[in-house]
Design an enzyme around this catalytic site. Structure first.
Site, PDB file in Angstrom:
ATOM      1  N   TYR A   1       0.824  -1.201   0.000  1.00 49.02           N
ATOM      2  CA  TYR A   1       0.000   0.000   0.000  1.00 49.02           C
ATOM      3  C   TYR A   1       0.862   1.255   0.000  1.00 49.02           C
ATOM      4  O   TYR A   1       1.900   1.308   0.644  1.00 49.02           O
ATOM      5  CB  TYR A   1      -0.841   0.075   1.267  1.00 49.02           C
ATOM      6  CG  TYR A   1      -1.964  -0.912   1.362  1.00 49.02           C
ATOM      7  CD1 TYR A   1      -2.886  -1.061   0.334  1.00 49.02           C
ATOM      8  CD2 TYR A   1      -2.133  -1.671   2.509  1.00 49.02           C
ATOM      9  CE1 TYR A   1      -3.923  -1.949   0.453  1.00 49.02           C
ATOM     10  CE2 TYR A   1      -3.177  -2.564   2.645  1.00 49.02           C
ATOM     11  CZ  TYR A   1      -4.067  -2.692   1.607  1.00 49.02           C
ATOM     12  OH  TYR A   1      -5.100  -3.559   1.742  1.00 49.02           O
TER      13      TYR A   1
ATOM     14  N   GLU B   1      -8.640  -0.782 -10.604  1.00 49.72           N
ATOM     15  CA  GLU B   1      -9.481   0.398 -10.452  1.00 49.72           C
ATOM     16  C   GLU B   1      -8.655   1.649 -10.730  1.00 49.72           C
ATOM     17  O   GLU B   1      -7.641   1.881 -10.068  1.00 49.72           O
ATOM     18  CB  GLU B   1     -10.014   0.495  -9.018  1.00 49.72           C
ATOM     19  CG  GLU B   1     -10.949  -0.619  -8.627  1.00 49.72           C
ATOM     20  CD  GLU B   1     -11.367  -0.540  -7.158  1.00 49.72           C
ATOM     21  OE1 GLU B   1     -12.273  -1.294  -6.784  1.00 49.72           O
ATOM     22  OE2 GLU B   1     -10.787   0.256  -6.394  1.00 49.72           O
TER      23      GLU B   1
ATOM     24  N   ARG C   1      -5.229   7.626  -8.766  1.00 45.38           N
ATOM     25  CA  ARG C   1      -4.379   6.544  -8.302  1.00 45.38           C
ATOM     26  C   ARG C   1      -4.970   5.247  -8.830  1.00 45.38           C
ATOM     27  O   ARG C   1      -6.094   5.221  -9.319  1.00 45.38           O
ATOM     28  CB  ARG C   1      -4.288   6.496  -6.775  1.00 45.38           C
ATOM     29  CG  ARG C   1      -5.587   6.093  -6.108  1.00 45.38           C
ATOM     30  CD  ARG C   1      -5.480   6.128  -4.592  1.00 45.38           C
ATOM     31  NE  ARG C   1      -4.659   5.051  -4.070  1.00 45.38           N
ATOM     32  CZ  ARG C   1      -5.140   3.873  -3.645  1.00 45.38           C
ATOM     33  NH1 ARG C   1      -6.423   3.623  -3.690  1.00 45.38           N
ATOM     34  NH2 ARG C   1      -4.329   2.946  -3.168  1.00 45.38           N
TER      35      ARG C   1
ATOM     36  N   ASN D   1      -5.822   1.096  -7.907  1.00 44.91           N
ATOM     37  CA  ASN D   1      -5.940   0.035  -6.921  1.00 44.91           C
ATOM     38  C   ASN D   1      -6.238  -1.241  -7.705  1.00 44.91           C
ATOM     39  O   ASN D   1      -6.558  -1.184  -8.893  1.00 44.91           O
ATOM     40  CB  ASN D   1      -7.051   0.354  -5.925  1.00 44.91           C
ATOM     41  CG  ASN D   1      -6.967  -0.514  -4.686  1.00 44.91           C
ATOM     42  OD1 ASN D   1      -5.957  -1.192  -4.453  1.00 44.91           O
ATOM     43  ND2 ASN D   1      -8.017  -0.511  -3.896  1.00 44.91           N
TER      44      ASN D   1
ATOM     45  N   HIS E   1     -13.294   2.750   5.287  1.00 42.28           N
ATOM     46  CA  HIS E   1     -12.072   1.971   5.042  1.00 42.28           C
ATOM     47  C   HIS E   1     -11.716   1.051   6.210  1.00 42.28           C
ATOM     48  O   HIS E   1     -10.674   0.384   6.178  1.00 42.28           O
ATOM     49  CB  HIS E   1     -10.882   2.912   4.800  1.00 42.28           C
ATOM     50  CG  HIS E   1     -10.887   3.546   3.444  1.00 42.28           C
ATOM     51  ND1 HIS E   1     -10.991   4.900   3.247  1.00 42.28           N
ATOM     52  CD2 HIS E   1     -10.801   2.989   2.207  1.00 42.28           C
ATOM     53  CE1 HIS E   1     -10.962   5.150   1.944  1.00 42.28           C
ATOM     54  NE2 HIS E   1     -10.855   4.024   1.299  1.00 42.28           N
TER      55      HIS E   1
ATOM     56  N   TYR F   1      -7.291 -10.487   2.145  1.00 43.81           N
ATOM     57  CA  TYR F   1      -8.251  -9.382   2.006  1.00 43.81           C
ATOM     58  C   TYR F   1      -8.733  -9.270   0.564  1.00 43.81           C
ATOM     59  O   TYR F   1      -9.907  -9.015   0.300  1.00 43.81           O
ATOM     60  CB  TYR F   1      -7.595  -8.075   2.450  1.00 43.81           C
ATOM     61  CG  TYR F   1      -8.467  -6.870   2.221  1.00 43.81           C
ATOM     62  CD1 TYR F   1      -9.649  -6.707   2.930  1.00 43.81           C
ATOM     63  CD2 TYR F   1      -8.115  -5.902   1.284  1.00 43.81           C
ATOM     64  CE1 TYR F   1     -10.454  -5.613   2.712  1.00 43.81           C
ATOM     65  CE2 TYR F   1      -8.919  -4.809   1.063  1.00 43.81           C
ATOM     66  CZ  TYR F   1     -10.085  -4.665   1.780  1.00 43.81           C
ATOM     67  OH  TYR F   1     -10.884  -3.583   1.559  1.00 43.81           O
ATOM     68  N   LYS F   2      -7.828  -9.461  -0.385  1.00 38.83           N
ATOM     69  CA  LYS F   2      -8.215  -9.347  -1.784  1.00 38.83           C
ATOM     70  C   LYS F   2      -8.913 -10.611  -2.281  1.00 38.83           C
ATOM     71  O   LYS F   2      -9.335 -10.674  -3.438  1.00 38.83           O
ATOM     72  CB  LYS F   2      -6.993  -9.008  -2.636  1.00 38.83           C
ATOM     73  CG  LYS F   2      -6.510  -7.560  -2.375  1.00 38.83           C
ATOM     74  CD  LYS F   2      -5.265  -7.222  -3.159  1.00 38.83           C
ATOM     75  CE  LYS F   2      -4.735  -5.822  -2.811  1.00 38.83           C
ATOM     76  NZ  LYS F   2      -5.561  -4.715  -3.323  1.00 38.83           N
TER      77      LYS F   2
END
Lengths: 198, 355
Positions: free
Chosen positions: B37, B265, B223, B225, B193, B316-317
């Site tokens: 991140y 994204e 940005r 993601n 978040h 998490y993904k």
């Protein structure tokens, strides 16, 4: 009764404090079950003379003790749902500076806080103190049905029947935690339910 | 160039496909051979010609089919588009921003004719020609945010700015990476978040919020993601997770190249002039592993990133269970050669696979 210490969690999960009597010409205290103990702890004759107590006993035997505090107004409701119209009416009449105190279960505090927010009171200005059951009010993210007093994880949705993992992610607007299908990737593989904080 | 719009689906038979043009311009998100991140913001002021960064709101070959998919999602679940009462003005801000941008950036596809408050909007790909009164909700078939985002690729979060925070108070969310607008609406930046692991501890969100609060009109930012999706499914919503989650178990060594997609994204951030809100479009691009592997640099790099990703992030993904199979596949495309810096495929200069 000793207070339950919730374990540290994510930032959407509510954090509750300890009620303290504040300055103000009007006070609204909404409590259920053991929440009565938090009111009894801060009550003084001066404070009670300016206080409206709305209490939902849910089987706990504190109503007489609260009534004996001689609050300016006292209402004992059989359920939150039965009390919510009154809560809205009281908030509608509220003047600037009303002090709001919420205590008892998370479901009670969350729903009453939502009413107060809709009446224009910022949630940061509302005092809360958790007492009693640690059960959660939970929304199934799939069917949107809300189930009160969820004590175990996983939990079967009382509306659609899916087996749900009870997350710590919490919505103030819904006054509910989020439940998400636990066996979507392996249907039928559902762990035995246990207490949420076990 | 004139865009040839695909006739394709993002569900059931999954006829979604990327042309060679779309693969070449895919926003590959890894600028080096590892990932962690970061507040990886940059100005959103164009980019190389033909890239997804060039226009303010990129329109590509999937446009018409994506809008059809959005309409189907909304018909099934109208709660995917919501706007709290104080956000209507921000919705008009967004409508203006998109109409002005698209009509300037794609004059062959979109036209905006303004005569005072009387506006005529022509959307040729979708066959729309509407005249309405700007700032008058009764002259549109939907609220302003819903109207324009039914015609614009990507999800849209419209954020209110107050109390030194950003609040998710309106949105159109049908192509999300497993989060619920209906649940998160009304939350502040840290709350929505909250479920993200590791990033809070790294101070990512505190720094990101500081940056976003200071975005000025006319100076948008962007940005990238990313996550992973099995099948080119746009609507990976929590609402429907009990239906699509099982698809993750359908990967085999034979079909993984076609079924496993890298989901990227492109997140952009625009200040809105009247409401002082912030709009946060989240544009989803999908590319199958086998299409990504046609770029040797991306093949080498994707293997290394997936291999070295911390367990928390792979969990998490949502691809921790499939990671071993992904690595078996991707390792075939990693010959150990170094990769050039940056996200671009560098097809002319990077060596072909040497095994």
């Amino acid at each position: 009764m000793s207070k339950f210490e919730f374990p540290p969690s994510i930032k959407s999960r509510p954090v509750y404090g300890t009620l303290e009597a504040r300055q103000g010409k009007a006070h609204l205290m909404i409590a259920d079950a053991e929440g009565a103990e938090a009111i009894l702890r801060i009550a003084t004759p001066d404070l009670m003379a300016k206080t409206h107590i709305i209490y939902i006993p849910r089987g706990a035997g504190f109503a007489d003790q609260l009534r004996a505090l001689n609050p300016a107004q006292f209402y004992e409701g059989p359920s939150y749902a039965a009390s919510v119209q009154r809560i809205r009416r009281v908030l509608q009449d509220a003047h600037m500076g009303l002090q709001v105190y919420l205590t008892g279960t998370e479901g009670l505090m969350g729903q009453a806080q939502n009413e107060a927010m809709q009446a224009g009171i910022p949630h940061t200005a509302i005092q809360t103190e958790h007492r009693g059951s640690v059960a959660r009010r939970m929304q199934c993210v799939h069917c949107k049905g809300i189930t009160e007093d969820v004590e175990t994880d996983p939990f079967q949705c009382s509306h659609c029947g899916l087996n749900l993992f009870v997350r710590d992610h919490y919505s103030r607007r819904l006054a509910a935690y989020q439940g998400v299908c636990i066996d979507a990737e392996d249907p039928g593989n559902v762990p035995a339910p246990k207490g949420i904080y076990e | 160039m004139t865009i040839q719009f695909n006739d394709e689906t993002f569900r059931d038979d999954y006829s979604f496909h990327n042309s060679d043009w779309a693969i070449k311009r895919f926003p590959f998100p890894f600028h080096e051979d590892s990932y962690m991140y970061a507040v990886n913001m940059e100005q959103h002021r164009g980019g190389p010609e033909g890239s997804v960064y060039e226009k303010r709101f990129d329109v590509d070959e999937h446009y018409v089919s994506e809008m059809r998919d959005r309409a189907m999602v909304l018909a099934d679940d109208p709660l995917r588009c919501q706007s709290l009462p104080h956000m209507t003005l921000a919705g008009w801000d967004l409508l203006e921003l998109i109409m002005v941008s698209k009509s300037e950036d794609y004059p062959d596809l979109f036209e905006l004719h303004r005569d005072g408050d009387t506006w005529r909007w022509v959307n040729k790909p979708l066959g729309i020609d509407d005249t309405f009164t700007f700032l008058d909700d009764t002259t549109l078939p939907y609220g302003p945010m819903e109207y324009i985002t039914r015609q614009t690729q990507g999800d849209f979060c419209v954020l209110d700015q107050r109390d030194g925070n950003l609040w998710m108070d309106a949105g159109m969310v049908t192509t999300q990476a497993d989060w619920s607008l209906d649940f998160d609406i009304g939350m502040n930046f840290f709350e929505w978040h909250a479920p993200v692991p590791l990033a809070h501890e790294k101070g990512i969100f505190v720094r990101a919020l500081k940056f976003l609060l200071n975005i000025q009109q006319g100076a948008p930012a962007r940005r990238l993601n990313w996550t992973m999706t099995v099948n080119p499914l746009l609507d990976t919503s929590p609402e429907n997770y009990h239906k699509w989650g099982i698809q993750k178990t359908t990967l085999t060594p034979e079909n993984i190249g076609a079924k496993q997609h890298l989901r990227v994204e492109l997140q952009t951030f625009f200040r809105l002039p009247r409401s002082n809100g912030l709009v946060f479009p989240i544009r989803c691009y999908l590319c199958s592993f086998q299409d990504l592997m046609t770029m040797p640099k991306w093949g080498r790099r994707l293997h290394r990133v997936v291999r070295d990703l911390p367990v928390e992030l792979a969990t998490y993904k949502g691809f921790i269970d499939n990671r071993p199979m992904m690595l078996d596949y991707l390792s075939q495309f990693d010959d150990g050669l170094p990769t050039s810096p940056g996200v671009w495929p560098d097809l002319e200069t990077e060596p072909p696979l040497s095994r």
